[in-house]
Design a protein around this motif. Structure first.
Motif, PDB file in Angstrom:
ATOM      1  N   ALA A 217      -3.440  -6.259   7.296  1.00 10.97           N
ATOM      2  CA  ALA A 217      -2.903  -4.848   7.624  1.00 10.97           C
ATOM      3  C   ALA A 217      -2.505  -4.336   6.055  1.00 10.97           C
ATOM      4  CB  ALA A 217      -1.928  -5.010   8.464  1.00 10.97           C
ATOM      5  N   ARG A 218      -1.789  -5.256   5.358  1.00  9.13           N
ATOM      6  CA  ARG A 218      -1.131  -4.887   4.006  1.00  9.13           C
ATOM      7  C   ARG A 218      -2.508  -4.534   3.026  1.00  9.13           C
ATOM      8  NH1 ARG A 218       3.348  -4.593   0.914  1.00  9.13           N
ATOM      9  NH2 ARG A 218       2.843  -3.236  -0.882  1.00  9.13           N
ATOM     10  N   LYS A 219      -3.534  -5.153   3.104  1.00 10.43           N
ATOM     11  CA  LYS A 219      -4.656  -5.065   2.129  1.00 10.43           C
ATOM     12  C   LYS A 219      -5.215  -3.527   2.596  1.00 10.43           C
ATOM     13  CE  LYS A 219      -9.265  -7.000   1.210  1.00 10.43           C
ATOM     14  NZ  LYS A 219     -10.243  -7.947   1.355  1.00 10.43           N
ATOM     15  N   LEU A 220      -5.485  -3.287   3.972  1.00  8.84           N
ATOM     16  CA  LEU A 220      -5.956  -2.099   4.105  1.00  8.84           C
ATOM     17  C   LEU A 220      -4.947  -0.964   3.734  1.00  8.84           C
ATOM     18  CD1 LEU A 220      -8.686  -1.315   5.991  1.00  8.84           C
ATOM     19  CD2 LEU A 220      -7.118  -1.033   7.813  1.00  8.84           C
ATOM     20  N   PHE A 221      -3.467  -1.077   4.062  1.00  6.34           N
ATOM     21  CA  PHE A 221      -2.560  -0.146   3.658  1.00  6.34           C
ATOM     22  C   PHE A 221      -2.811   0.178   2.133  1.00  6.34           C
ATOM     23  CE2 PHE A 221       1.674   0.765   1.939  1.00  6.34           C
ATOM     24  CZ  PHE A 221       2.048   1.759   2.576  1.00  6.34           C
ATOM     25  N   ASP A 222      -3.093  -0.829   1.313  1.00  6.41           N
ATOM     26  CA  ASP A 222      -2.993  -0.677  -0.160  1.00  6.41           C
ATOM     27  C   ASP A 222      -4.361  -0.061  -0.439  1.00  6.41           C
ATOM     28  OD1 ASP A 222      -0.707  -1.959  -0.451  1.00  6.41           O
ATOM     29  OD2 ASP A 222      -1.724  -3.954  -0.740  1.00  6.41           O
TER      30      ASP A 222
END
Length: 537
Positions: A217-222
């Motif tokens: 999720a954080r990877k996608l957020f970034d």
């Protein structure tokens, strides 16, 4: 005589212009569009429409229905009654009532209405019909049923519609169907998020976080091409949901640097993170922020503030917030009762529960957990039995595993091990690890080896790789003087390569939370800390 609906619908542009003119020419319809703010206003206007004979006009009827079904001040049940009196509902009417129920407390009725529309009328759904239905399936967790409607959308060639695609993606992601959601989002073979807006990105991030894939999720957020407040809130709440509260606070600092104004949902997530970490200064700062920037202080916000102060040990501040809150939902009462019970104020917790019974609220299952916890901590076995009976017999609340856990604990602490055992055997559901652990701890305290072996066997069966069952059983043997068996249990753990999780503690320094693990040296200031400790007398 009012013009017919068909005569106003010759072309879309003409329809829009003609409908607007028709409404402006009718004073009561104009009032409905501009001055109607309550159901009382609506019913007065509707009475005039009935008197003038305009109530049967399709445009007038659809506008009255739209207010009742989709306005925040409306009444969906009244809307349903109005809908049932319309002889030949047009597409706008069907879409309005379906959308209204999709936003109600009984969203499943929207699905029934859709089926009724297909079976009883010649009206065919359009791109405006399907999103409401996919939202219902998402809300009810029925993605498998929603997938059947997805098939219909594909057959009709409507999948390319952005709104339909977004609500489909949200349905799959919200229900944990990440493969299907990822396929709609772009998958591996295409540019991720191609032709999708920020809503789709947010849905994908929320779905990943909800399923525990917080790093993805954080990877996608970034990677997001553009973020809004919902994006930041989804990521922050995702961190809190997955127990990464320090990361949630760090991300909020990044949000501040980007000069993104947090919403009330962001601040509630931060309050929850502060509560879990015991970060009082951080939580108090969030509370001050809410007051300074006049963030809407609704029941959810007040509950989060009270819960944060209680879990950070600032019980008097929590009590002050509770007593001065202009609006108190049942959740506020529950948080305060449980907070008092967990902070050594058992008598005050029981007194507050009595106040709740006298208030306009009816206690729920959570309220009774607070009351039973207070009895547990103060050893009031009879009072706990009274509450358990009151909950089931007077309020008709079915006890959950948490209620049974409280009862087993209070009986075990009082040395009433046989009663605790009988209660466990009578449970309609399987006991969880907390219940078996409570009984094991009581067996250790009162040196009951046989019952300890019985409880330990069940606890280990729940998860043989979890260390707590083996450690507690070892402690039972040791407390009874059976040191050989205690050692044998520890050796068994070593043979199975089961490691006891090290203890950890958290401290807050200058608004920053630091975590220390027993025997750990991974903290960036570890060398300085150990040098200081070694120099202490």
């Amino acid at each position: 005589m009012a013009p017919s609906f068909c005569s106003l619908m010759s072309t879309p542009v003409a329809a829009s212009t003609s409908i607007s003119k028709f409404i402006s020419d009718q004073p009561y319809l104009s009032l409905l569009e501009t001055k109607c703010t309550t159901m009382q206003d609506l019913q007065k206007i509707q009475a005039q429409l009935i008197k003038t004979g305009l109530a049967k006009d399709p445009i007038a009827a659809s506008r009255v229905l739209a207010f009742c079904a989709t306005s925040p001040a409306g009444n969906i049940n009244y809307a349903h009654l109005l809908f049932s009196q319309i002889e030949s509902p047009n597409l706008f009417v069907w879409n309005t009532i379906i959308r209204g129920f999709s936003q109600s407390s009984t969203p499943q009725i929207a699905i029934s209405l859709f089926v009724q529309m297909l079976v009883t009328s010649s009206i065919q759904p359009t791109t405006l019909t399907y999103p409401s239905l996919f939202k219902v399936f998402a809300q009810l967790g029925l993605a498998r049923n929603g997938a059947q409607l997805h098939g219909r959308v594909i057959k009709l060639g409507l999948q390319a519609d952005l709104y339909i695609r977004n609500t489909l993606l949200h349905m799959y992601a919200n229900c944990g169907f990440l493969g299907e959601a990822w396929q709609l989002f772009g998958g591996e073979g295409e540019v991720k998020g191609e032709a999708l807006d920020v809503v789709a990105w947010n849905s994908m991030i929320m779905g990943l976080a909800k399923c525990g894939e917080i790093d993805n999720a954080r990877k996608l957020f970034d990677e997001m091409p553009g973020r809004n407040t919902v994006s930041w809130n989804s990521m922050i709440s995702g961190y809190v949901r997955n127990g990464k509260c320090i990361e949630a606070l760090e991300l909020f600092r990044e949000m501040e640097e980007e000069k993104i104004s947090p919403s009330e949902f962001t601040l509630v997530s931060l309050l929850n993170a502060s509560a879990r970490l015991g970060a009082l200064k951080q939580g108090a700062w969030v509370h001050d922020y809410i007051k300074l920037y006049k963030i809407e202080q609704n029941v959810i916000v007040f509950t989060a503030i009270i819960d944060m102060y209680c879990k950070c040990g600032s019980i008097e501040t929590a009590r002050q917030v509770f007593e001065t809150a202009p609006i108190k939902g049942l959740s506020c009462w529950n948080s305060m009762i449980l907070g008092l019970a967990n902070n050594g104020c058992e008598d005050e917790a029981i007194e507050l529960f009595s106040r709740l019974e006298s208030a306009s609220f009816e206690p729920d299952g959570v309220s009774f957990i607070g009351a039973l916890t207070a009895c547990n901590h103060s050893g009031l076995v009879d009072k706990a039995n009274d509450y358990f009976a009151l909950m089931t017999e007077t309020y008709g609340i079915q006890p959950s595993v948490k209620h049974y856990g409280c009862m087993v604990d209070v009986l075990g602490r009082a040395g009433m091990l046989e009663e605790a055992q009988e209660l466990i055997k009578s449970m309609p559901m399987n006991p969880d690890a907390i219940i078996w652990g409570s009984l094991l701890s009581a067996c250790q305290r009162y040196e009951n080896i046989e019952m300890g072996k019985w409880a330990g066997k069940h606890l280990i069966e729940l998860d043989s790789s979890e260390s707590s069952g083996h450690v507690l059983l070892s402690n039972v043997y040791a407390a009874a003087g059976h040191f050989g068996k205690s050692l044998q249990e520890r050796i068994s753990m070593k043979d199975r390569q089961i490691e006891k999780q090290p203890g950890c503690s958290l401290i807050e320094v200058n608004g920053q939370v630091h975590e220390f693990v027993a025997g750990g040296r991974l903290h960036p200031c570890a060398s300085n800390i150990f040098s200081l400790l070694n120099g202490c007398p």
